[in-house]
Design a protein around this motif. Structure first.
Motif, mmCIF file in Angstrom:
data_model
loop_
_atom_site.group_PDB
_atom_site.id
_atom_site.type_symbol
_atom_site.label_atom_id
_atom_site.label_comp_id
_atom_site.label_asym_id
_atom_site.label_seq_id
_atom_site.Cartn_x
_atom_site.Cartn_y
_atom_site.Cartn_z
ATOM 1 N N LEU A 1 -13.949 72.192 9.366
ATOM 2 C CA LEU A 1 -15.401 72.134 9.564
ATOM 3 C C LEU A 1 -16.142 72.748 8.377
ATOM 4 O O LEU A 1 -17.041 72.130 7.811
ATOM 5 C CB LEU A 1 -15.784 72.855 10.857
ATOM 6 C CG LEU A 1 -17.258 72.853 11.216
ATOM 7 C CD1 LEU A 1 -17.747 71.431 11.433
ATOM 8 C CD2 LEU A 1 -17.493 73.686 12.451
ATOM 9 N N LEU A 2 -15.747 73.948 7.967
ATOM 10 C CA LEU A 2 -16.433 74.610 6.858
ATOM 11 C C LEU A 2 -16.179 73.911 5.525
ATOM 12 O O LEU A 2 -17.020 73.950 4.631
ATOM 13 C CB LEU A 2 -16.019 76.077 6.776
ATOM 14 C CG LEU A 2 -16.474 76.943 7.947
ATOM 15 C CD1 LEU A 2 -15.927 78.356 7.804
ATOM 16 C CD2 LEU A 2 -17.986 76.960 8.056
ATOM 17 N N GLY A 3 -15.030 73.269 5.388
ATOM 18 C CA GLY A 3 -14.728 72.511 4.180
ATOM 19 C C GLY A 3 -15.286 71.105 4.215
ATOM 20 O O GLY A 3 -15.068 70.316 3.302
ATOM 21 N N ARG A 4 -15.986 70.791 5.280
ATOM 22 C CA ARG A 4 -16.654 69.504 5.484
ATOM 23 C C ARG A 4 -15.691 68.324 5.616
ATOM 24 O O ARG A 4 -16.065 67.177 5.492
ATOM 25 C CB ARG A 4 -17.670 69.250 4.383
ATOM 26 C CG ARG A 4 -18.748 70.311 4.349
ATOM 27 C CD ARG A 4 -19.811 69.967 3.332
ATOM 28 N NE ARG A 4 -20.800 71.013 3.263
ATOM 29 C CZ ARG A 4 -20.755 72.024 2.398
ATOM 30 N NH1 ARG A 4 -19.777 72.108 1.534
ATOM 31 N NH2 ARG A 4 -21.693 72.934 2.387
ATOM 32 N N ARG A 5 -14.422 68.598 5.875
ATOM 33 C CA ARG A 5 -13.448 67.517 6.060
ATOM 34 C C ARG A 5 -13.812 66.669 7.271
ATOM 35 O O ARG A 5 -13.708 65.443 7.235
ATOM 36 C CB ARG A 5 -12.045 68.095 6.225
ATOM 37 C CG ARG A 5 -10.990 67.022 6.367
ATOM 38 C CD ARG A 5 -9.585 67.611 6.235
ATOM 39 N NE ARG A 5 -8.603 66.539 6.223
ATOM 40 C CZ ARG A 5 -7.868 66.205 7.280
ATOM 41 N NH1 ARG A 5 -7.983 66.873 8.405
ATOM 42 N NH2 ARG A 5 -7.007 65.214 7.204
ATOM 43 N N MET A 6 -14.234 67.309 8.358
ATOM 44 C CA MET A 6 -14.612 66.565 9.566
ATOM 45 C C MET A 6 -15.769 65.614 9.265
ATOM 46 O O MET A 6 -15.807 64.494 9.769
ATOM 47 C CB MET A 6 -14.999 67.524 10.686
ATOM 48 C CG MET A 6 -13.850 68.337 11.204
ATOM 49 S SD MET A 6 -14.428 69.536 12.404
ATOM 50 C CE MET A 6 -13.133 69.442 13.607
ATOM 51 N N HIS A 7 -16.692 66.052 8.434
ATOM 52 C CA HIS A 7 -17.836 65.202 8.078
ATOM 53 C C HIS A 7 -17.378 64.004 7.241
ATOM 54 O O HIS A 7 -17.775 62.874 7.499
ATOM 55 C CB HIS A 7 -18.870 66.015 7.294
ATOM 56 C CG HIS A 7 -19.446 67.145 8.075
ATOM 57 N ND1 HIS A 7 -18.795 68.344 8.214
ATOM 58 C CD2 HIS A 7 -20.597 67.257 8.766
ATOM 59 C CE1 HIS A 7 -19.524 69.152 8.956
ATOM 60 N NE2 HIS A 7 -20.619 68.520 9.311
ATOM 61 N N ARG A 8 -16.547 64.270 6.243
ATOM 62 C CA ARG A 8 -16.073 63.176 5.378
ATOM 63 C C ARG A 8 -15.283 62.145 6.179
ATOM 64 O O ARG A 8 -15.428 60.936 5.975
ATOM 65 C CB ARG A 8 -15.233 63.729 4.232
ATOM 66 C CG ARG A 8 -16.059 64.436 3.167
ATOM 67 C CD ARG A 8 -15.245 64.700 1.903
ATOM 68 N NE ARG A 8 -14.029 65.445 2.148
ATOM 69 C CZ ARG A 8 -13.924 66.763 2.215
ATOM 70 N NH1 ARG A 8 -14.994 67.504 2.046
ATOM 71 N NH2 ARG A 8 -12.770 67.351 2.438
ATOM 72 N N LEU A 9 -14.428 62.618 7.094
ATOM 73 C CA LEU A 9 -13.651 61.682 7.911
ATOM 74 C C LEU A 9 -14.536 60.843 8.823
ATOM 75 O O LEU A 9 -14.168 59.742 9.208
ATOM 76 C CB LEU A 9 -12.603 62.446 8.728
ATOM 77 C CG LEU A 9 -11.460 63.057 7.923
ATOM 78 C CD1 LEU A 9 -10.582 63.919 8.824
ATOM 79 C CD2 LEU A 9 -10.639 61.974 7.243
ATOM 80 N N ALA A 10 -15.706 61.365 9.158
ATOM 81 C CA ALA A 10 -16.654 60.612 9.983
ATOM 82 C C ALA A 10 -17.539 59.708 9.127
ATOM 83 O O ALA A 10 -18.392 59.006 9.646
ATOM 84 C CB ALA A 10 -17.523 61.575 10.781
ATOM 85 N N GLY A 11 -17.338 59.743 7.804
ATOM 86 C CA GLY A 11 -18.115 58.886 6.915
ATOM 87 C C GLY A 11 -19.424 59.496 6.447
ATOM 88 O O GLY A 11 -20.263 58.801 5.876
#
Length: 72
Positions: free
Chosen positions: A44-54
């Motif tokens: 979450l803090l590394g924004r991986r969840m955001h990138r995977l969601a596009g």
């Protein structure tokens, strides 16, 4: 950080969602225990969840943290 295009700022802090919007709530079990919390927090803090969601995020730093601003 008051340059948002909407007046209803801070709803995630108070939990009071403003009227006039479509609110999305989703829950998913991702695991249990300290190890799951550590991995999920890093994603979450590394924004991986955001990138995977596009979601594309341009920010001053690779990790979310207090005071880290979006690059506009």
């Amino acid at each position: 950080m008051n340059d948002y295009s909407y007046p209803e700022q801070g709803a995630s802090r108070t939990g009071e969602l403003p009227a006039g919007y479509r609110h999305l709530r989703h829950r998913a079990l991702i695991g249990h225990g300290r190890a799951t919390l550590k991995v999920t927090g890093a994603a979450l803090l590394g924004r991986r969840m955001h990138r995977l969601a596009g979601v594309r995020i341009d920010a001053e730093a690779d990790r979310a943290a207090p005071g880290v601003a979006d690059v506009r």
